[in-house]
Design a protein around this motif. Sequence first.
Motif, PDB file in Angstrom:
ATOM      1  N   GLY A  12      -4.443 -50.581   0.220  1.00  0.00           N
ATOM      2  CA  GLY A  12      -3.685 -51.223   1.304  1.00  0.00           C
ATOM      3  C   GLY A  12      -2.530 -52.003   0.711  1.00  0.00           C
ATOM      4  N   ILE A  13      -2.676 -53.329   0.687  1.00  0.00           N
ATOM      5  CA  ILE A  13      -1.622 -54.191   0.152  1.00  0.00           C
ATOM      6  C   ILE A  13      -2.025 -54.737  -1.223  1.00  0.00           C
ATOM      7  N   SER A  14      -3.223 -55.355  -1.287  1.00  0.00           N
ATOM      8  CA  SER A  14      -3.610 -55.975  -2.559  1.00  0.00           C
ATOM      9  C   SER A  14      -3.945 -54.927  -3.622  1.00  0.00           C
ATOM     10  N   GLY A  15      -4.507 -53.777  -3.218  1.00  0.00           N
ATOM     11  CA  GLY A  15      -4.909 -52.758  -4.198  1.00  0.00           C
ATOM     12  C   GLY A  15      -3.744 -52.261  -5.058  1.00  0.00           C
ATOM     13  N   VAL A  32      -9.270 -46.072  -5.427  1.00  0.00           N
ATOM     14  CA  VAL A  32     -10.020 -45.193  -4.516  1.00  0.00           C
ATOM     15  C   VAL A  32      -9.840 -45.711  -3.093  1.00  0.00           C
ATOM     16  N   GLU A  33      -9.465 -44.798  -2.205  1.00  0.00           N
ATOM     17  CA  GLU A  33      -9.170 -45.158  -0.805  1.00  0.00           C
ATOM     18  C   GLU A  33      -9.988 -44.235   0.093  1.00  0.00           C
ATOM     19  N   ASN A  34     -10.693 -44.789   1.045  1.00  0.00           N
ATOM     20  CA  ASN A  34     -11.557 -43.922   1.854  1.00  0.00           C
ATOM     21  C   ASN A  34     -10.796 -43.099   2.899  1.00  0.00           C
ATOM     22  N   GLY A  42      -0.587 -50.212  12.768  1.00  0.00           N
ATOM     23  CA  GLY A  42      -0.761 -51.651  12.591  1.00  0.00           C
ATOM     24  C   GLY A  42       0.498 -52.390  12.994  1.00  0.00           C
ATOM     25  N   TYR A  43       0.471 -53.619  12.689  1.00  0.00           N
ATOM     26  CA  TYR A  43       1.369 -54.612  13.219  1.00  0.00           C
ATOM     27  C   TYR A  43       2.584 -54.803  12.303  1.00  0.00           C
ATOM     28  N   VAL A  44       3.588 -55.562  12.770  1.00  0.00           N
ATOM     29  CA  VAL A  44       4.623 -56.030  11.845  1.00  0.00           C
ATOM     30  C   VAL A  44       4.236 -57.414  11.344  1.00  0.00           C
ATOM     31  N   GLY A 104       7.046 -53.788   8.752  1.00  0.00           N
ATOM     32  CA  GLY A 104       5.874 -53.024   9.171  1.00  0.00           C
ATOM     33  C   GLY A 104       4.839 -53.090   8.056  1.00  0.00           C
ATOM     34  N   ARG A 105       3.577 -53.381   8.403  1.00  0.00           N
ATOM     35  CA  ARG A 105       2.550 -53.445   7.362  1.00  0.00           C
ATOM     36  C   ARG A 105       2.480 -52.132   6.579  1.00  0.00           C
ATOM     37  N   SER A 106       2.580 -51.021   7.313  1.00  0.00           N
ATOM     38  CA  SER A 106       2.458 -49.741   6.613  1.00  0.00           C
ATOM     39  C   SER A 106       3.695 -49.465   5.751  1.00  0.00           C
ATOM     40  N   SER A 161     -14.918 -55.017   3.893  1.00  0.00           N
ATOM     41  CA  SER A 161     -15.116 -54.528   2.522  1.00  0.00           C
ATOM     42  C   SER A 161     -16.522 -53.976   2.245  1.00  0.00           C
ATOM     43  N   THR A 162     -16.544 -52.776   1.666  1.00  0.00           N
ATOM     44  CA  THR A 162     -17.817 -52.181   1.236  1.00  0.00           C
ATOM     45  C   THR A 162     -18.264 -52.783  -0.091  1.00  0.00           C
ATOM     46  N   VAL A 163     -17.298 -53.059  -0.975  1.00  0.00           N
ATOM     47  CA  VAL A 163     -17.657 -53.655  -2.274  1.00  0.00           C
ATOM     48  C   VAL A 163     -18.352 -54.996  -2.032  1.00  0.00           C
ATOM     49  N   GLY A 290      -7.696 -60.244  -1.791  1.00  0.00           N
ATOM     50  CA  GLY A 290      -7.113 -60.013  -0.461  1.00  0.00           C
ATOM     51  C   GLY A 290      -8.125 -60.295   0.647  1.00  0.00           C
ATOM     52  N   ASP A 291      -7.982 -59.566   1.756  1.00  0.00           N
ATOM     53  CA  ASP A 291      -8.856 -59.785   2.918  1.00  0.00           C
ATOM     54  C   ASP A 291     -10.338 -59.673   2.563  1.00  0.00           C
ATOM     55  N   ALA A 292     -10.678 -58.818   1.612  1.00  0.00           N
ATOM     56  CA  ALA A 292     -12.086 -58.645   1.224  1.00  0.00           C
ATOM     57  C   ALA A 292     -12.677 -59.978   0.779  1.00  0.00           C
ATOM     58  N   SER A 297      -6.729 -63.992   8.479  1.00  0.00           N
ATOM     59  CA  SER A 297      -6.517 -63.503   9.856  1.00  0.00           C
ATOM     60  C   SER A 297      -5.038 -63.522  10.237  1.00  0.00           C
ATOM     61  N   LEU A 298      -4.716 -62.782  11.301  1.00  0.00           N
ATOM     62  CA  LEU A 298      -3.305 -62.713  11.709  1.00  0.00           C
ATOM     63  C   LEU A 298      -2.791 -64.061  12.180  1.00  0.00           C
ATOM     64  N   MET A 299      -3.678 -64.995  12.487  1.00  0.00           N
ATOM     65  CA  MET A 299      -3.252 -66.328  12.933  1.00  0.00           C
ATOM     66  C   MET A 299      -2.529 -67.086  11.817  1.00  0.00           C
TER      67      MET A 299
HETATM   68  C1  FAD Z   1      -4.178 -49.707   9.218  1.00  0.00           C
HETATM   69  C2  FAD Z   1      -4.161 -51.214   9.152  1.00  0.00           C
HETATM   70  C3  FAD Z   1      -3.457 -51.900  10.117  1.00  0.00           C
HETATM   71  C4  FAD Z   1      -3.425 -53.294  10.091  1.00  0.00           C
HETATM   72  N1  FAD Z   1      -2.751 -53.940  11.077  1.00  0.00           N
HETATM   73  C5  FAD Z   1      -2.806 -55.280  11.114  1.00  0.00           C
HETATM   74  C6  FAD Z   1      -2.253 -55.968  12.198  1.00  0.00           C
HETATM   75  O1  FAD Z   1      -1.754 -55.364  13.141  1.00  0.00           O
HETATM   76  N2  FAD Z   1      -2.270 -57.318  12.200  1.00  0.00           N
HETATM   77  C7  FAD Z   1      -2.853 -58.013  11.153  1.00  0.00           C
HETATM   78  O2  FAD Z   1      -2.857 -59.236  11.166  1.00  0.00           O
HETATM   79  N3  FAD Z   1      -3.406 -57.393  10.126  1.00  0.00           N
HETATM   80  C8  FAD Z   1      -3.421 -56.043  10.089  1.00  0.00           C
HETATM   81  N4  FAD Z   1      -4.037 -55.413   9.077  1.00  0.00           N
HETATM   82  C9  FAD Z   1      -4.616 -56.251   8.015  1.00  0.00           C
HETATM   83  C10 FAD Z   1      -3.536 -56.725   7.060  1.00  0.00           C
HETATM   84  O3  FAD Z   1      -2.799 -55.632   6.661  1.00  0.00           O
HETATM   85  C11 FAD Z   1      -4.238 -57.423   5.903  1.00  0.00           C
HETATM   86  O4  FAD Z   1      -4.483 -58.757   6.279  1.00  0.00           O
HETATM   87  C12 FAD Z   1      -3.460 -57.541   4.648  1.00  0.00           C
HETATM   88  O5  FAD Z   1      -2.669 -56.451   4.460  1.00  0.00           O
HETATM   89  C13 FAD Z   1      -4.411 -57.787   3.474  1.00  0.00           C
HETATM   90  O6  FAD Z   1      -4.299 -56.747   2.545  1.00  0.00           O
HETATM   91  P1  FAD Z   1      -5.538 -56.094   1.820  1.00  0.00           P
HETATM   92  O7  FAD Z   1      -4.961 -55.176   0.815  1.00  0.00           O
HETATM   93  O8  FAD Z   1      -6.475 -57.151   1.353  1.00  0.00           O
HETATM   94  O9  FAD Z   1      -6.320 -55.293   2.937  1.00  0.00           O
HETATM   95  P2  FAD Z   1      -5.814 -54.063   3.816  1.00  0.00           P
HETATM   96  O10 FAD Z   1      -4.356 -54.048   3.957  1.00  0.00           O
HETATM   97  O11 FAD Z   1      -6.648 -54.091   5.033  1.00  0.00           O
HETATM   98  O12 FAD Z   1      -6.199 -52.788   2.928  1.00  0.00           O
HETATM   99  C14 FAD Z   1      -7.534 -52.390   2.691  1.00  0.00           C
HETATM  100  C15 FAD Z   1      -7.525 -50.930   2.324  1.00  0.00           C
HETATM  101  O13 FAD Z   1      -8.848 -50.562   1.920  1.00  0.00           O
HETATM  102  C16 FAD Z   1      -9.204 -49.353   2.543  1.00  0.00           C
HETATM  103  N5  FAD Z   1     -10.657 -49.310   2.638  1.00  0.00           N
HETATM  104  C17 FAD Z   1     -11.446 -49.917   3.536  1.00  0.00           C
HETATM  105  N6  FAD Z   1     -12.734 -49.652   3.283  1.00  0.00           N
HETATM  106  C18 FAD Z   1     -12.763 -48.863   2.189  1.00  0.00           C
HETATM  107  C19 FAD Z   1     -13.798 -48.256   1.447  1.00  0.00           C
HETATM  108  N7  FAD Z   1     -15.064 -48.414   1.788  1.00  0.00           N
HETATM  109  N8  FAD Z   1     -13.477 -47.487   0.369  1.00  0.00           N
HETATM  110  C20 FAD Z   1     -12.176 -47.311   0.018  1.00  0.00           C
HETATM  111  N9  FAD Z   1     -11.146 -47.864   0.702  1.00  0.00           N
HETATM  112  C21 FAD Z   1     -11.433 -48.641   1.760  1.00  0.00           C
HETATM  113  C22 FAD Z   1      -8.475 -49.391   3.875  1.00  0.00           C
HETATM  114  O14 FAD Z   1      -8.333 -48.101   4.431  1.00  0.00           O
HETATM  115  C23 FAD Z   1      -7.150 -49.997   3.479  1.00  0.00           C
HETATM  116  O15 FAD Z   1      -6.238 -49.037   3.035  1.00  0.00           O
HETATM  117  C24 FAD Z   1      -4.103 -54.028   9.063  1.00  0.00           C
HETATM  118  C25 FAD Z   1      -4.811 -53.313   8.077  1.00  0.00           C
HETATM  119  C26 FAD Z   1      -4.847 -51.928   8.124  1.00  0.00           C
HETATM  120  C27 FAD Z   1      -5.625 -51.173   7.061  1.00  0.00           C
END
Ligand code: FAD
Length: 400
Positions: A12-15, A32-34, A42-44, A104-106, A161-163, A290-292, A297-299
């Motif tokens: 996602g972002i932190s990975g 590894v990404e599932n 997703g959101y901006v 855009g998050r993506s 998070s699964t981990v 990261g989120d894991a 939260s989005l707040m």
């Molecule tokens: C598609 C999507 C849309 C989002 N839209 C919003 C939004 O609209 N508003 C908001 O506030 N936050 C949203 N978020 C969350 C926001 O992006 C996160 O708060 C932030 O990006 C934190 O980044 P992160 O890398 O910790 O987690 P994330 O950006 O959530 O990335 C986690 C990644 O791990 C992958 N993953 C999950 N489980 C497994 C697994 N078991 N094995 C392998 N890979 C796995 C996910 O597919 C994802 O690519 C969204 C997240 C995603 C994935």
Amino acid sequence: MKDKTVLICGAGISGPTLAFWLQAAGFRTTLVENAPALRTGGYVIDFWGLGYDIADRLGLASDIERVGYHMRELQIVNDRGKRVAGFGTRVFRELTGGRFVTLGRSDLSRLLFEKVKRTTEVIFGNEIIGLQENADGVQVQFKHGGDRRFDLVIGADGLHSTVRKLVFGPQELFEKHLGYIVAAFEVCGYRPRDEDVYVIYSEPGRMVARFALHDDRTLFLFVFVADVGSAKAMTDLSAQKAVLRERFGTDRWECQRILGELDRTQDLYFDRVSQIKMKRWSKGRVALVGDAAFCVSLMAGQGSALAMTAAYVLAGEIAKGGGRHDEAFGKYEGLLRAYIGSKQQGAERFAAAFAPKTRFGLFLRNQVIKAFAVPRLARLAFGRDIIDTLQLPDYGWPAL
Ligand SMILES: Cc1cc2nc3c(=O)[nH]c(=O)nc-3n(C[C@H](O)[C@H](O)[C@H](O)COP(=O)(O)OP(=O)(O)OC[C@H]3O[C@@H](n4cnc5c(N)ncnc54)[C@H](O)[C@@H]3O)c2cc1C
């Protein structure tokens, strides 16, 4: 560090951010990404501060300015689409020296992934189902084939998070639901468009927002009050669409048309607005980021930037630790805990005011928003949350 291997779960972002900086320190990384491909939708997100600084250090500043948006105004509208409150958002760029962009998050995820996709091993469509730590590494079992050994495993796999589940226990132990559900999707060709204006329509306990994206796309965001039990029950797309129709089906403004667009979408982001609070972010050779580890939260409006900041610090401490992972993980947590804790507290305070549950609450919220039209008041109100108090350590990355 040449032969040290790190498995990062989640692209996602932190990975990808973590993969980039670990490689810069000479580690061999595997992502590894599932999902079968990089997640879209997703959101901006508003992006500034340390996240912006790290993107800059990654060489991405001009890319994020190119793909991002410079929002002019936040507008609250009534049933007929008439502006009833709002404020100019120039104050955010002023407070951050121009380093503030809405992204855009993506798009952010894609830019980060592009940075590492040629230099890191990437496995899509697979996931970890077992982790066994021994004296010199972690034996990892994958769902679709085989066991592999890694020196370290990092969970960057988001709110669910699964981990975390495999190593620390079920999500319920760490999740604090903030009382809302968030949903987002985008469509092409929607009218009207208000370029660079964030338009919000609210009813008690719920809100819909519309934001015009590049290439004639429009993003819709829904936030509504829901308890954790009902939030958990809505797991499949048709149930999620049904609840949105039920909650927003009698609302005015453009709600009927937006729900019509919802019927056609297959890519709906839908999740609980929750935080993750843990006493430790690591155990043995496994750590979370990261989120894991600490979903704000989005707040908090800063989840992605905080995820990048944590990934940068974790990589730096692992590199500095020269193989002493326990020390590195301890320093990583020590540097970030108070900072992240204050962001979580800020988000909890804000959550109460986000989608007021009564008409009077909505009225009060609109009065506060009107006050932000006075630049001096806006600077006072946002200054504390916008300006980062943490200093990014410089790890002197050898491989850059
Ligand atoms: C598609 C999507 C849309 C989002 N839209 C919003 C939004 O609209 N508003 C908001 O506030 N936050 C949203 N978020 C969350 C926001 O992006 C996160 O708060 C932030 O990006 C934190 O980044 P992160 O890398 O910790 O987690 P994330 O950006 O959530 O990335 C986690 C990644 O791990 C992958 N993953 C999950 N489980 C497994 C697994 N078991 N094995 C392998 N890979 C796995 C996910 O597919 C994802 O690519 C969204 C997240 C995603 C994935």
